[in-house]
Motif scaffolding. Structure first.
Motif, PDB file in Angstrom:
ATOM      1  N   LEU A 176      -0.678   9.958  -6.530  1.00  0.00           N
ATOM      2  CA  LEU A 176      -1.131   9.139  -5.405  1.00  0.00           C
ATOM      3  C   LEU A 176      -1.363   9.990  -4.163  1.00  0.00           C
ATOM      4  O   LEU A 176      -2.295   9.755  -3.397  1.00  0.00           O
ATOM      5  N   PHE A 177      -0.512  11.011  -3.959  1.00  0.00           N
ATOM      6  CA  PHE A 177      -0.713  11.914  -2.827  1.00  0.00           C
ATOM      7  C   PHE A 177      -2.018  12.706  -2.984  1.00  0.00           C
ATOM      8  O   PHE A 177      -2.751  12.909  -2.006  1.00  0.00           O
ATOM      9  N   VAL A 178      -2.290  13.168  -4.194  1.00  0.00           N
ATOM     10  CA  VAL A 178      -3.522  13.925  -4.440  1.00  0.00           C
ATOM     11  C   VAL A 178      -4.738  13.034  -4.219  1.00  0.00           C
ATOM     12  O   VAL A 178      -5.740  13.450  -3.602  1.00  0.00           O
ATOM     13  N   GLU A 179      -4.662  11.807  -4.694  1.00  0.00           N
ATOM     14  CA  GLU A 179      -5.769  10.865  -4.489  1.00  0.00           C
ATOM     15  C   GLU A 179      -5.988  10.615  -3.001  1.00  0.00           C
ATOM     16  O   GLU A 179      -7.129  10.601  -2.518  1.00  0.00           O
ATOM     17  N   ALA A 180      -4.888  10.428  -2.266  1.00  0.00           N
ATOM     18  CA  ALA A 180      -4.993  10.213  -0.817  1.00  0.00           C
ATOM     19  C   ALA A 180      -5.620  11.415  -0.127  1.00  0.00           C
ATOM     20  O   ALA A 180      -6.462  11.266   0.770  1.00  0.00           O
ATOM     21  N   ALA A 181      -5.215  12.622  -0.541  1.00  0.00           N
ATOM     22  CA  ALA A 181      -5.759  13.838   0.070  1.00  0.00           C
ATOM     23  C   ALA A 181      -7.261  13.948  -0.156  1.00  0.00           C
ATOM     24  O   ALA A 181      -8.019  14.311   0.761  1.00  0.00           O
ATOM     25  N   GLY A 182      -7.707  13.628  -1.372  1.00  0.00           N
ATOM     26  CA  GLY A 182      -9.127  13.705  -1.672  1.00  0.00           C
ATOM     27  C   GLY A 182      -9.944  12.733  -0.837  1.00  0.00           C
ATOM     28  O   GLY A 182     -10.999  13.083  -0.288  1.00  0.00           O
ATOM     29  N   ILE A 183      -9.453  11.509  -0.708  1.00  0.00           N
ATOM     30  CA  ILE A 183     -10.184  10.493   0.051  1.00  0.00           C
ATOM     31  C   ILE A 183     -10.198  10.837   1.542  1.00  0.00           C
ATOM     32  O   ILE A 183     -11.223  10.707   2.223  1.00  0.00           O
ATOM     33  N   VAL A 235       6.509   0.788  -9.889  1.00  0.00           N
ATOM     34  CA  VAL A 235       5.251   1.390 -10.345  1.00  0.00           C
ATOM     35  C   VAL A 235       4.089   0.428 -10.138  1.00  0.00           C
ATOM     36  O   VAL A 235       3.028   0.800  -9.618  1.00  0.00           O
ATOM     37  N   VAL A 236       4.283  -0.823 -10.532  1.00  0.00           N
ATOM     38  CA  VAL A 236       3.215  -1.812 -10.392  1.00  0.00           C
ATOM     39  C   VAL A 236       2.929  -2.094  -8.917  1.00  0.00           C
ATOM     40  O   VAL A 236       1.764  -2.204  -8.502  1.00  0.00           O
ATOM     41  N   ALA A 237       3.988  -2.192  -8.104  1.00  0.00           N
ATOM     42  CA  ALA A 237       3.799  -2.449  -6.675  1.00  0.00           C
ATOM     43  C   ALA A 237       3.046  -1.308  -6.013  1.00  0.00           C
ATOM     44  O   ALA A 237       2.113  -1.533  -5.227  1.00  0.00           O
ATOM     45  N   ALA A 238       3.420  -0.069  -6.342  1.00  0.00           N
ATOM     46  CA  ALA A 238       2.725   1.084  -5.764  1.00  0.00           C
ATOM     47  C   ALA A 238       1.268   1.116  -6.209  1.00  0.00           C
ATOM     48  O   ALA A 238       0.363   1.400  -5.403  1.00  0.00           O
ATOM     49  N   GLY A 239       1.030   0.826  -7.488  1.00  0.00           N
ATOM     50  CA  GLY A 239      -0.342   0.790  -7.974  1.00  0.00           C
ATOM     51  C   GLY A 239      -1.168  -0.281  -7.280  1.00  0.00           C
ATOM     52  O   GLY A 239      -2.330  -0.050  -6.913  1.00  0.00           O
ATOM     53  N   ALA A 240      -0.568  -1.450  -7.076  1.00  0.00           N
ATOM     54  CA  ALA A 240      -1.288  -2.542  -6.418  1.00  0.00           C
ATOM     55  C   ALA A 240      -1.603  -2.199  -4.965  1.00  0.00           C
ATOM     56  O   ALA A 240      -2.706  -2.480  -4.469  1.00  0.00           O
ATOM     57  N   VAL A 241      -0.649  -1.569  -4.263  1.00  0.00           N
ATOM     58  CA  VAL A 241      -0.876  -1.182  -2.873  1.00  0.00           C
ATOM     59  C   VAL A 241      -2.020  -0.178  -2.776  1.00  0.00           C
ATOM     60  O   VAL A 241      -2.905  -0.289  -1.918  1.00  0.00           O
ATOM     61  N   SER A 242      -2.013   0.807  -3.678  1.00  0.00           N
ATOM     62  CA  SER A 242      -3.079   1.815  -3.637  1.00  0.00           C
ATOM     63  C   SER A 242      -4.438   1.192  -3.928  1.00  0.00           C
ATOM     64  O   SER A 242      -5.434   1.515  -3.273  1.00  0.00           O
ATOM     65  N   VAL A 243      -4.488   0.289  -4.896  1.00  0.00           N
ATOM     66  CA  VAL A 243      -5.770  -0.338  -5.242  1.00  0.00           C
ATOM     67  C   VAL A 243      -6.249  -1.259  -4.127  1.00  0.00           C
ATOM     68  O   VAL A 243      -7.453  -1.307  -3.819  1.00  0.00           O
ATOM     69  N   LEU A 244      -5.325  -1.982  -3.493  1.00  0.00           N
ATOM     70  CA  LEU A 244      -5.707  -2.901  -2.412  1.00  0.00           C
ATOM     71  C   LEU A 244      -6.448  -2.179  -1.293  1.00  0.00           C
ATOM     72  O   LEU A 244      -7.321  -2.760  -0.642  1.00  0.00           O
ATOM     73  N   THR A 245      -6.094  -0.930  -1.061  1.00  0.00           N
ATOM     74  CA  THR A 245      -6.763  -0.179   0.007  1.00  0.00           C
ATOM     75  C   THR A 245      -7.850   0.740  -0.549  1.00  0.00           C
ATOM     76  O   THR A 245      -8.947   0.809   0.010  1.00  0.00           O
ATOM     77  N   ALA A 246      -7.550   1.436  -1.646  1.00  0.00           N
ATOM     78  CA  ALA A 246      -8.506   2.422  -2.166  1.00  0.00           C
ATOM     79  C   ALA A 246      -9.800   1.781  -2.645  1.00  0.00           C
ATOM     80  O   ALA A 246     -10.874   2.394  -2.535  1.00  0.00           O
ATOM     81  N   ALA A 279     -17.989   3.773   7.111  1.00  0.00           N
ATOM     82  CA  ALA A 279     -17.625   4.330   5.805  1.00  0.00           C
ATOM     83  C   ALA A 279     -16.476   5.322   5.913  1.00  0.00           C
ATOM     84  O   ALA A 279     -15.497   5.260   5.154  1.00  0.00           O
ATOM     85  N   ARG A 280     -16.552   6.248   6.862  1.00  0.00           N
ATOM     86  CA  ARG A 280     -15.503   7.262   6.986  1.00  0.00           C
ATOM     87  C   ARG A 280     -14.183   6.645   7.429  1.00  0.00           C
ATOM     88  O   ARG A 280     -13.111   7.046   6.958  1.00  0.00           O
ATOM     89  N   GLY A 281     -14.241   5.678   8.312  1.00  0.00           N
ATOM     90  CA  GLY A 281     -13.018   4.988   8.726  1.00  0.00           C
ATOM     91  C   GLY A 281     -12.387   4.223   7.575  1.00  0.00           C
ATOM     92  O   GLY A 281     -11.162   4.162   7.448  1.00  0.00           O
ATOM     93  N   THR A 282     -13.235   3.664   6.722  1.00  0.00           N
ATOM     94  CA  THR A 282     -12.732   2.958   5.545  1.00  0.00           C
ATOM     95  C   THR A 282     -12.073   3.926   4.582  1.00  0.00           C
ATOM     96  O   THR A 282     -11.032   3.619   3.991  1.00  0.00           O
ATOM     97  N   TYR A 283     -12.653   5.108   4.421  1.00  0.00           N
ATOM     98  CA  TYR A 283     -12.014   6.124   3.589  1.00  0.00           C
ATOM     99  C   TYR A 283     -10.635   6.488   4.145  1.00  0.00           C
ATOM    100  O   TYR A 283      -9.675   6.653   3.382  1.00  0.00           O
ATOM    101  N   ALA A 284     -10.543   6.650   5.464  1.00  0.00           N
ATOM    102  CA  ALA A 284      -9.250   6.973   6.070  1.00  0.00           C
ATOM    103  C   ALA A 284      -8.238   5.853   5.814  1.00  0.00           C
ATOM    104  O   ALA A 284      -7.066   6.117   5.501  1.00  0.00           O
ATOM    105  N   PHE A 285      -8.697   4.612   5.925  1.00  0.00           N
ATOM    106  CA  PHE A 285      -7.832   3.463   5.638  1.00  0.00           C
ATOM    107  C   PHE A 285      -7.369   3.487   4.191  1.00  0.00           C
ATOM    108  O   PHE A 285      -6.187   3.271   3.885  1.00  0.00           O
ATOM    109  N   ALA A 286      -8.290   3.776   3.274  1.00  0.00           N
ATOM    110  CA  ALA A 286      -7.953   3.848   1.852  1.00  0.00           C
ATOM    111  C   ALA A 286      -6.963   4.977   1.585  1.00  0.00           C
ATOM    112  O   ALA A 286      -6.010   4.822   0.805  1.00  0.00           O
ATOM    113  N   ALA A 287      -7.169   6.113   2.229  1.00  0.00           N
ATOM    114  CA  ALA A 287      -6.273   7.251   2.031  1.00  0.00           C
ATOM    115  C   ALA A 287      -4.869   6.931   2.521  1.00  0.00           C
ATOM    116  O   ALA A 287      -3.870   7.286   1.870  1.00  0.00           O
ATOM    117  N   LEU A 288      -4.763   6.251   3.645  1.00  0.00           N
ATOM    118  CA  LEU A 288      -3.444   5.887   4.169  1.00  0.00           C
ATOM    119  C   LEU A 288      -2.739   4.912   3.233  1.00  0.00           C
ATOM    120  O   LEU A 288      -1.509   4.966   3.078  1.00  0.00           O
TER     121      LEU A 288
END
Length: 219
Positions: free
Chosen positions: A102-109, A34-45, A183-192
């Protein structure tokens, strides 16, 4: 008295080391994932946070006021997500809800990256915020269920420290990412990044389903 003695035994078993929270996370596979997944999402998002202003000004052309509305849309989604989280967790369990959030957050971004239209952007920001809100509740519930009372504060502190460090790192190199990708490319990076975190959480936690009504069952 019985509960008091139990709490005293729990407290006695918890080390006073400032690293005890990290040690507990390291020993518990579920919490570590859980912590690893959260850290990965925050590192990019969190890079997306750096991209928010140029996205609003140059891609949406909505000015500073529109930038504020964009952030308000995400915050509104977070609030809504926290309100619907108990229902989602009752149906799917905390671990499954965490991955799906996390999937929903990725979809939105990603939708914001693909469709730079003001009304669409505001809508998908709400969607992404809903994912973020559900994810926070599911994350906290998993910690509550898997960690004894006496150690919970240490684990929450360790988790918050790791997430804060991820934010700091992401914001630090976020400017460079925006300069390279826009900006848009960064959003795509964050979503991935959120997508990768969601896959990690879903695959690794697929056998761990916990509902709100089962608090304490894993102790």
């Amino acid at each position: 008295p019985f509960q008091t003695r139990g709490a005293e035994r729990e407290a006695a078993e918890v080390s006073d080391s400032p690293l005890e929270g990290l040690n507990i996370l390291r020993r518990d596979r579920i919490l570590l994932i859980v912590v690893a997944a959260g850290a990965v999402s925050v590192l990019t998002a969190a890079c997306g946070m750096v991209a928010d202003l140029p996205y609003a000004l140059h891609d949406l052309n909505v000015g500073e006021a529109g930038y504020g509305v964009l952030l308000a849309a995400w915050g509104s989604g977070m609030t809504l997500g926290s309100l619907v989280a108990p229902m989602a967790i009752r149906r799917a369990g905390a671990a499954t809800s965490f991955g799906l959030a996390l999937f929903v957050e990725a979809a939105g971004i990603m939708a914001a990256a693909l469709f730079p239209v003001p009304l669409i952007a505001m809508t998908v920001f709400i969607l992404g915020g809903i994912g973020g809100g559900v994810g926070v509740v599911a994350d906290q519930l998993l910690i509550q269920q898997r960690v004894p009372d006496a150690a919970r504060g240490r684990v929450r502190a360790a988790n918050d420290a790791l997430i804060s460090a991820s934010y700091a790192i992401s914001l630090g190199f976020g400017g460079a990412i925006v300069a390279i990708l826009g900006a848009r490319g960064t959003y795509a990076f964050a979503a991935l990044g959120c997508l990768a975190a969601g896959i990690l959480a879903t695959v690794a936690l697929r056998e761990h389903r916990v509902s709100v009504g089962e608090v304490g069952a894993l102790r």
